[in-house]
Design a protein around this motif. Structure first.
Motif, PDB file in Angstrom:
ATOM      1  N   SER A 102      64.345  83.720  50.248  1.00  0.00           N
ATOM      2  CA  SER A 102      62.898  83.609  50.448  1.00  0.00           C
ATOM      3  C   SER A 102      62.455  84.309  51.723  1.00  0.00           C
ATOM      4  O   SER A 102      61.284  84.636  51.871  1.00  0.00           O
ATOM      5  N   LYS A 103      63.413  84.574  52.602  1.00  0.00           N
ATOM      6  CA  LYS A 103      63.039  85.266  53.847  1.00  0.00           C
ATOM      7  C   LYS A 103      63.051  86.781  53.689  1.00  0.00           C
ATOM      8  O   LYS A 103      62.610  87.506  54.582  1.00  0.00           O
ATOM      9  N   LYS A 108      58.070  87.360  46.842  1.00  0.00           N
ATOM     10  CA  LYS A 108      56.818  86.616  46.814  1.00  0.00           C
ATOM     11  C   LYS A 108      57.067  85.132  46.601  1.00  0.00           C
ATOM     12  O   LYS A 108      56.404  84.294  47.196  1.00  0.00           O
ATOM     13  N   ALA A 109      58.010  84.829  45.726  1.00  0.00           N
ATOM     14  CA  ALA A 109      58.287  83.417  45.470  1.00  0.00           C
ATOM     15  C   ALA A 109      59.735  83.267  45.042  1.00  0.00           C
ATOM     16  O   ALA A 109      60.311  84.163  44.435  1.00  0.00           O
ATOM     17  N   VAL A 110      60.305  82.114  45.376  1.00  0.00           N
ATOM     18  CA  VAL A 110      61.687  81.840  44.998  1.00  0.00           C
ATOM     19  C   VAL A 110      61.728  80.463  44.345  1.00  0.00           C
ATOM     20  O   VAL A 110      61.112  79.521  44.842  1.00  0.00           O
ATOM     21  N   ALA A 111      62.389  80.367  43.228  1.00  0.00           N
ATOM     22  CA  ALA A 111      62.506  79.071  42.577  1.00  0.00           C
ATOM     23  C   ALA A 111      63.922  78.869  42.081  1.00  0.00           C
ATOM     24  O   ALA A 111      64.347  79.520  41.136  1.00  0.00           O
ATOM     25  N   PRO A 112      64.676  77.988  42.741  1.00  0.00           N
ATOM     26  CA  PRO A 112      65.991  77.650  42.226  1.00  0.00           C
ATOM     27  C   PRO A 112      65.831  76.709  41.052  1.00  0.00           C
ATOM     28  O   PRO A 112      64.784  76.068  40.891  1.00  0.00           O
ATOM     29  N   LEU A 113      66.827  76.670  40.210  1.00  0.00           N
ATOM     30  CA  LEU A 113      66.801  75.717  39.105  1.00  0.00           C
ATOM     31  C   LEU A 113      68.099  74.931  39.124  1.00  0.00           C
ATOM     32  O   LEU A 113      69.183  75.517  39.063  1.00  0.00           O
ATOM     33  N   ALA A 114      67.973  73.597  39.279  1.00  0.00           N
ATOM     34  CA  ALA A 114      69.140  72.735  39.188  1.00  0.00           C
ATOM     35  C   ALA A 114      68.807  71.671  38.164  1.00  0.00           C
ATOM     36  O   ALA A 114      67.959  70.810  38.389  1.00  0.00           O
ATOM     37  N   ILE A 115      69.396  71.797  37.027  1.00  0.00           N
ATOM     38  CA  ILE A 115      68.991  70.944  35.912  1.00  0.00           C
ATOM     39  C   ILE A 115      70.023  69.846  35.702  1.00  0.00           C
ATOM     40  O   ILE A 115      71.227  70.109  35.675  1.00  0.00           O
ATOM     41  N   THR A 116      69.558  68.651  35.590  1.00  0.00           N
ATOM     42  CA  THR A 116      70.464  67.532  35.305  1.00  0.00           C
ATOM     43  C   THR A 116      69.870  66.710  34.177  1.00  0.00           C
ATOM     44  O   THR A 116      68.661  66.691  33.970  1.00  0.00           O
ATOM     45  N   GLU A 117      70.744  66.045  33.467  1.00  0.00           N
ATOM     46  CA  GLU A 117      70.288  65.096  32.456  1.00  0.00           C
ATOM     47  C   GLU A 117      70.220  63.722  33.114  1.00  0.00           C
ATOM     48  O   GLU A 117      71.179  63.284  33.731  1.00  0.00           O
ATOM     49  N   ASN A 118      69.087  63.090  32.992  1.00  0.00           N
ATOM     50  CA  ASN A 118      68.941  61.778  33.630  1.00  0.00           C
ATOM     51  C   ASN A 118      68.170  60.827  32.737  1.00  0.00           C
ATOM     52  O   ASN A 118      67.442  61.256  31.840  1.00  0.00           O
ATOM     53  N   ASN A 119      68.330  59.576  33.036  1.00  0.00           N
ATOM     54  CA  ASN A 119      67.461  58.603  32.389  1.00  0.00           C
ATOM     55  C   ASN A 119      66.228  58.391  33.251  1.00  0.00           C
ATOM     56  O   ASN A 119      66.319  58.207  34.463  1.00  0.00           O
ATOM     57  N   LEU A 120      65.093  58.469  32.605  1.00  0.00           N
ATOM     58  CA  LEU A 120      63.839  58.252  33.321  1.00  0.00           C
ATOM     59  C   LEU A 120      63.243  56.955  32.806  1.00  0.00           C
ATOM     60  O   LEU A 120      63.314  56.657  31.621  1.00  0.00           O
ATOM     61  N   ILE A 249      69.294  91.278  48.018  1.00  0.00           N
ATOM     62  CA  ILE A 249      69.873  89.988  47.631  1.00  0.00           C
ATOM     63  C   ILE A 249      71.377  90.132  47.506  1.00  0.00           C
ATOM     64  O   ILE A 249      72.152  89.338  48.039  1.00  0.00           O
ATOM     65  N   ASN A 250      71.794  91.192  46.821  1.00  0.00           N
ATOM     66  CA  ASN A 250      73.221  91.424  46.650  1.00  0.00           C
ATOM     67  C   ASN A 250      73.925  91.482  47.999  1.00  0.00           C
ATOM     68  O   ASN A 250      74.966  90.866  48.199  1.00  0.00           O
ATOM     69  N   LYS A 251      73.311  92.229  48.929  1.00  0.00           N
ATOM     70  CA  LYS A 251      73.938  92.432  50.236  1.00  0.00           C
ATOM     71  C   LYS A 251      74.005  91.107  51.003  1.00  0.00           C
ATOM     72  O   LYS A 251      75.059  90.699  51.491  1.00  0.00           O
ATOM     73  N   GLN A 252      72.856  90.431  51.063  1.00  0.00           N
ATOM     74  CA  GLN A 252      72.777  89.222  51.884  1.00  0.00           C
ATOM     75  C   GLN A 252      73.692  88.116  51.351  1.00  0.00           C
ATOM     76  O   GLN A 252      74.392  87.471  52.117  1.00  0.00           O
ATOM     77  N   LEU A 253      73.673  87.925  50.048  1.00  0.00           N
ATOM     78  CA  LEU A 253      74.470  86.832  49.497  1.00  0.00           C
ATOM     79  C   LEU A 253      75.962  87.128  49.582  1.00  0.00           C
ATOM     80  O   LEU A 253      76.760  86.226  49.795  1.00  0.00           O
ATOM     81  N   THR A 254      76.303  88.394  49.416  1.00  0.00           N
ATOM     82  CA  THR A 254      77.717  88.738  49.532  1.00  0.00           C
ATOM     83  C   THR A 254      78.195  88.434  50.949  1.00  0.00           C
ATOM     84  O   THR A 254      79.287  87.904  51.160  1.00  0.00           O
ATOM     85  N   LYS A 255      77.339  88.743  51.937  1.00  0.00           N
ATOM     86  CA  LYS A 255      77.682  88.470  53.328  1.00  0.00           C
ATOM     87  C   LYS A 255      77.850  86.965  53.529  1.00  0.00           C
ATOM     88  O   LYS A 255      78.800  86.497  54.140  1.00  0.00           O
TER      89      LYS A 255
END
Ligand SMILES: Nc1ncnc2c1ncn2[C@@H]1O[C@H](COP(=O)(O)OP(=O)(O)OP(=O)(O)O)[C@@H](O)[C@H]1O
Ligand SMILES: [Mg+2]
Lengths: 408, 262
Positions: A102-103, A108-120, A249-255
């Protein structure tokens, strides 16, 4: 000097007609393979189009970062392909990655997705549902129109939750549920918004937002202490900058990670690993197509050899009245081309008939494009030439005297 | 006629060998022959003496093992196979014992076949072929298939095909071999008429009665010429009328539609 094009075309059509049933059967051999190809291309094209439309938006300025565990990177075996979509033992993506991305410039925008199955749990008994942990950037990346309320705010001090349309109905028997509370794993979340019904069966990354709840990633630790970020969606400010951001992104994350244990994809190839089952079906169909095209081609060759030997005398006569070896060669090449082209056209028809039949049970339409027609025609021509070459050469090199003496 | 006429065919010490080593066999050995325009040559001789071999070589279907062959003054040995094929189409008309019509094509298409390889378009091919068929009184049979006609009719179609592109020479290998005497006679009358109009014909036959049509009778024996008798003086040979100049090369004999000699 004309290349006798008209005559060759006329001849080959006449010859097709004269041996109607055997020519047609030979062509059908080609048609089966071609139909498979049309099926694969049109259906996968249709699916891809759907996914690309959903993922990359109108501008094609979305990038997706995915973890690449050792398993999915190296083990490309059949079974792992069929295996469920994205169950990584340990995602290599972290919240730190999200911050880093995001830096970056032009993001413009960053959205991670962490999906879990849960009881609501709402007013009534608990309901199973998908909980999507993300950031407010998601609203910016995927179009998620709200029916009521507002989207999440990262800075909020509260446990906020946005409910999908149908989930809200299941939890509360109502849609206007802003202000209610939902319990996820005994933690209380305040409903701040309810999504409008989307109603599309195939969805962005297999998430059916109608049936999901969205919470903030920084609050998700409460309900799941082993949170896996399955992917990070990145929206680039303008399309021109996409390649640059891709590289960054490739460069930064690899680092950051010390090794490239992730992959960055953009809209066009984002669908690649989305539906692996479809890929497998595609592979099997291509195999069938390939095999049946070879078998069909051999059929063409076979029938052409029969035709050449049946017409040995005709070849002798034609040579006696002035045909060159090249003329004879072309005559028979055009004949095998006719067989394979008619096969290709039949295959195009069968393939599309099939594709539309199948797609009536699917949420998307087969892709109809000139490229597919082009591919089929090009392959027909290739097969016709390839498998017609040997019989045609054999015809061309027949000795005129021996041919004229040939009695049948 | 003028003093020196360019021969159509000139064979010098021509040999054709089949097989090698012990199986070596000369179908033609050191054969010399000159054929002038307007001749009607009949070749006779016992079976296996090399008549068909000679005709095939003259027709560029086969190549001699040694010796020289000048067709219209040009040495054939130097010409590529491709050009030879074109020459077969342009200078030579074949008539075979078994007619050799293409079974899948109808009468007019068979007659027009040589024109295909001259690059004529379809309409032009059919008009020309139709005109030739008219001469042989076969115009109402134009759309018959070869198997719908008698042997005599088929042979007349084959003759029409041999004539369709105005060849310098017509080569006929036992054209009456498969026909009864009545049909033989009809075919011979056709050939005679063609000859009278100035065409050069070389014909192989076993029927000595037919030699009356010829201007020259050659008897072959063991791949060589045994006797060679000219029944017409060279000066009396029919020549092509210079009328109807078909804008082709002037040396070629234009075909005439009507009877009559110059
Ligand atoms: N392809 C070949 N291979 C070997 N020998 C051949 C071949 N063609 C012809 N011959 C031989 O050459 C000789 C001349 O044959 P050709 O066909 O010219 O005879 P012909 O005079 O036409 O006989 P006929 O009157 O029976 O037609 C024969 O002895 C024949 O066996
Ligand atoms: Mg013979």
């Amino acid at each position: 000097m004309s290349f006798l094009l008209n005559t060759h075309i006329h001849n080959s059509i006449e010859s097709f007609r004269a041996n109607r049933s055997r020519s047609l059967l030979t062509s059908v051999g080609i048609a089966v393979g071609m139909a498979c190809i049309v099926l694969i291309l049109s259906l996968s094209g249709g699916l891809k189009q759907l996914l690309v439309d959903q993922v990359s938006g109108e501008n094609g300025n979305i990038l997706v970062v995915r973890p690449e565990s050792n398993r999915s990177a190296n083990d490309k075996s059949f079974l792992s392909l069929i295996g469920s979509t994205q169950t990584y033992a340990r995602s290599s993506l972290t919240t730190k990655d999200v911050e880093t991305i995001s830096k970056l410039k032009d993001v413009k925008a960053v959205a991670p997705l962490a999906i879990t199955e849960n009881n609501l749990k709402g007013e009534q008994e608990a309901v199973a549902g998908k909980v999507v942990a993300t950031t407010e950037g998601l609203d910016n990346i995927v179009e998620l129109p709200l029916e009521y309320g507002a989207f999440l705010e990262d800075s909020s001090q509260l446990n906020q939750i946005v409910l999908g349309h149908k989930l809200s109905q299941r939890l509360f028997d109502a849609v206007e549920t802003v202000g209610e509370t939902v319990k996820v794993k005994d933690k209380v979340f305040l409903v701040v918004g309810v999504l409008r019904e989307i109603g599309e069966p195939i969805n962005y990354n297999d998430i059916d937002f109608d049936e999901s709840a969205i919470i903030a990633l920084n609050r998700a630790g409460q309900i799941n202490d082993n949170l896996q970020i399955q992917q990070i969606n990145v929206k680039v400010a303008n399309q021109a900058a996409t390649d640059k951001v891709f590289e960054n992104i490739n460069k930064q994350l690899t680092k950051l990670h010390g090794e490239p244990d992730f992959s960055v994809v953009n809209g066009a190839n984002v669908s690649n690993s989305t539906n692996r089952l479809f890929d497998v079906v595609g592979y099997i169909l291509s195999l069938v197509a390939g095999v049946s095209l070879v078998v069909g081609g051999i059929g063409v060759m076979n029938i052409m050899l029969v035709s050449v030997s049946e017409r040995t005398r005709e070849i002798g006569i034609r040579k006696a009245v002035g045909a060159t070896n090249g003329n004879i060669m072309m005559q028979f090449l055009f004949e095998s081309l006719t067989l394979s082209l008619i096969g290709g056209l039949l295959g195009l028809g069968f393939g599309y008939a099939f594709a539309f039949g199948i797609s009536s049970m699917m949420p998307f339409n087969p892709m109809v494009s000139w490229q597919i027609v082009g591919v089929v025609l090009a392959m027909s021509v290739t097969i016709g030439c390839l498998f017609g070459l040997f019989p045609a050469a054999r015809a061309a090199h027949k000795d005129p005297i021996d041919s004229l003496r040939h009695y049948r | 006629m003028n003093e020196r006429v360019q021969p159509i065919i000139e064979l010098n010490e021509l040999s054709k060998r089949y097989g090698i080593g012990d199986a070596e066999y000369f179908a033609l050995s050191n054969l010399n022959l000159t054929i002038l325009p307007g001749e009607f040559v009949m070749i006779m001789g016992p079976s296996g003496c090399g008549k068909t071999t000679l005709l095939n070589i003259m027709g560029l279907l086969d190549r001699a093992t040694s010796g020289q062959y000048l067709l219209d003054g040009k040495a054939v040995e130097r010409i590529s196979r491709r050009r030879q094929a074109r020459m077969r189409g342009n200078k030579i008309g074949f008539i075979f014992q078994n007619f050799n019509l293409v079974p899948g094509l109808n009468v007019i298409e068979n007659v027009a076949l040589p024109l295909v390889y001259r690059g004529y378009y379809k309409t032009r091919r059919l008009t020309v072929a139709s005109k030739v068929l008219e001469r042989f009184h076969l115009q109402e049979r134009e759309y018959y298939m070869p198997w719908q006609m008698s042997g005599g009719q088929n042979q007349r179609v084959a003759i029409a095909r041999a004539l369709v592109n105005n060849p310098s020479i017509i080569l006929a290998d036992e054209p009456t071999g498969n026909l009864d005497s009545r049909n033989s006679h009809i075919v011979m009358e056709e050939l005679k008429e063609i000859h009278d109009q100035g065409n050069t014909i070389v014909m192989v036959t076993h029927n000595a009665a037919l030699t009356t049509y010829a201007t020259r009778v050659i008897n072959m024996l063991d791949g060589q010429i045994d006797t060679d008798v000219k029944t017409t003086a060279d000066a009396d040979l029919p020549t092509a009328a210079p009328k109807e100049p078909k804008k082709a090369k002037p040396r070629k004999k234009p075909r005439k539609n009507k009877k009559g000699k110059s």
